[in-house]
Design an enzyme around this catalytic site. Structure first.
Site, PDB file in Angstrom:
ATOM      1  N   TYR A  18       0.841  -1.192   0.000  1.00  0.00           N
ATOM      2  CA  TYR A  18       0.000   0.000   0.000  1.00  0.00           C
ATOM      3  C   TYR A  18       0.876   1.242   0.000  1.00  0.00           C
ATOM      4  CZ  TYR A  18       0.971   0.925   4.976  1.00  0.00           C
ATOM      5  OH  TYR A  18       1.588   1.205   6.174  1.00  0.00           O
ATOM      6  N   CYS A  19       0.311   2.346  -0.447  1.00  0.00           N
ATOM      7  CA  CYS A  19       0.962   3.650  -0.333  1.00  0.00           C
ATOM      8  C   CYS A  19      -0.091   4.618   0.187  1.00  0.00           C
ATOM      9  CB  CYS A  19       1.568   4.114  -1.655  1.00  0.00           C
ATOM     10  SG  CYS A  19       0.366   4.388  -2.981  1.00  0.00           S
ATOM     11  N   TRP A  20       0.134   5.897   0.076  1.00  0.00           N
ATOM     12  CA  TRP A  20      -0.766   6.875   0.696  1.00  0.00           C
ATOM     13  C   TRP A  20      -2.186   6.793   0.130  1.00  0.00           C
ATOM     14  CZ3 TRP A  20      -0.975   9.611   4.912  1.00  0.00           C
ATOM     15  CH2 TRP A  20      -1.854  10.690   5.003  1.00  0.00           C
ATOM     16  N   TYR A  52      -3.300   3.915   2.254  1.00  0.00           N
ATOM     17  CA  TYR A  52      -3.313   4.184   3.694  1.00  0.00           C
ATOM     18  C   TYR A  52      -4.590   4.886   4.114  1.00  0.00           C
ATOM     19  CZ  TYR A  52      -2.613   6.656   8.044  1.00  0.00           C
ATOM     20  OH  TYR A  52      -2.798   7.165   9.304  1.00  0.00           O
TER      21      TYR A  52
END
Length: 353
Positions: A68-70, A97
């Site tokens: 995952y990322c932002w 996120y």
């Protein structure tokens, strides 16, 4: 950075763009999205090689990877795509996120559905040991102090965490990780705390549930409390004596100069056992009842309108431990040990669960 402030517990940071690179690409994107994407792709390609070498070369093919990322965008997709092409079992968090954070908040908002059972007792009675035994026997337990990296008093900063607490968001993620699989039909055990642990706020719905919960009070002899605290706060008698002195000086406002100077003299003389007993009798134990009446007034039968709470104004530093005077189960242990509290945990589970 993003990772330092909060993260899915157990996650490792594998940024395909460093903070500086992300800033550079973002600035360029405002001028030319195409040029920014070219630069970003070149930087990501370089960084992916390092990520794979550092974190995945020794990993087996059947390892499952969650990425995952932002926002769940290009950054996470680039890593997920590469790992998938290698042959790993890869899942991508849709929404990144921010979606995870929304799930944390929703779960904490629903935490009021649980029926809380409070483990109370004066400072140094080993309530954490009892919670550990309850958890070992299958009970649902929230370790708020562990999540906050703080023991809930002015001396409560954790040396194993370099005396630092997690951000409020990371604290909430830790609490979420403990409660997300709880069964609402079963009780949840938690140590009696104030609404703040150090500088972190207990999630509001959990706090409301705690105030309405039943209590079990644990008691232990003074000599056992002193022994237990000396073992648990060994850093204050060896490597961080100066920090202890500074903390004690901060209590002058609450306990007066005569008392704090007596404590400092005992510390300077190395009479730590006498100091611990003194600060328990003249600081923590008096604050114990005051904070109980302030934070758990319904259990104490305090009329808030009458002002009959004689609660101190020093927050959670003097009385994060909670006791109820009536309709409360009191458990006495002659020694603070796993064996002693194992029996207590068994009895509590049989009675409450």
């Amino acid at each position: 950075g993003e990772y330092e402030e909060d993260r899915v517990l157990g996650a490792i940071s594998t940024p395909v763009l460093s903070n500086e690179q992300r800033c550079t690409v973002g600035t360029l994107y405002k001028q030319s999205p195409f040029e920014a994407k070219k630069l970003g792709a070149a930087l990501v390609a370089i960084n992916l090689g390092g990520i794979i070498q550092e974190h995945f070369l020794a990993s087996p093919k059947n390892m499952k990877v969650l990425v995952y990322c932002w926002r769940g965008g290009e950054r996470s997709y680039s890593l997920a795509h590469t790992l998938c092409r290698i042959g790993f079992d890869v899942s991508l968090v849709c929404g990144g996120y921010r979606a995870y954070r929304n799930q944390v908040l929703a779960t904490l908002e629903g935490a009021g559905q649980f029926k809380y059972h409070i483990i109370s007792g004066k400072t140094g009675c080993g309530k954490g040991v009892l919670l550990d035994e309850l958890r070992a026997q299958g009970a649902q337990v929230i370790d708020l102090e562990g999540c906050a990296s703080h023991r809930g008093s002015i001396l409560g900063q954790d040396p194993e965490c370099e005396f630092l607490q997690p951000s409020q968001k990371l604290f909430e993620s830790r609490v979420y990780d403990e409660i997300c699989r709880f069964d609402p039909s079963r009780p949840v055990f938690v140590e009696g705390e104030s609404s703040r642990i150090g500088v972190r706020n207990v999630p509001s719905e959990i706090w409301k549930g705690m105030k309405a919960g039943q209590h079990t009070v644990v008691e232990a002899p003074m000599e056992e409390r002193v022994r237990y605290l000396l073992a648990g706060y060994e850093h204050f008698t060896s490597t961080h004596v100066d920090m202890l002195r500074e903390k004690l000086k901060q209590l002058t406002r609450n306990r007066g100069q005569v008392v704090t100077e007596r404590w400092l003299a005992l510390v300077d003389a190395g009479n730590f056992a006498e100091f611990v007993e003194d600060i328990l009798l003249n600081h923590y134990d008096p604050g114990y009842i005051a904070a109980s009446k302030r934070d758990y007034s319904d259990a104490w039968g305090v009329d808030k309108q009458s002002g009959d709470d004689d609660a101190s104004d020093d927050g959670n530093e003097t009385g994060n431990d909670v006791e109820c005077p009536s309709e409360t189960n009191v458990r006495w242990v002659s020694e603070i040990s796993k064996a002693a509290y194992r029996e207590v945990a068994t009895e509590i589970i049989q009675r409450v669960v």
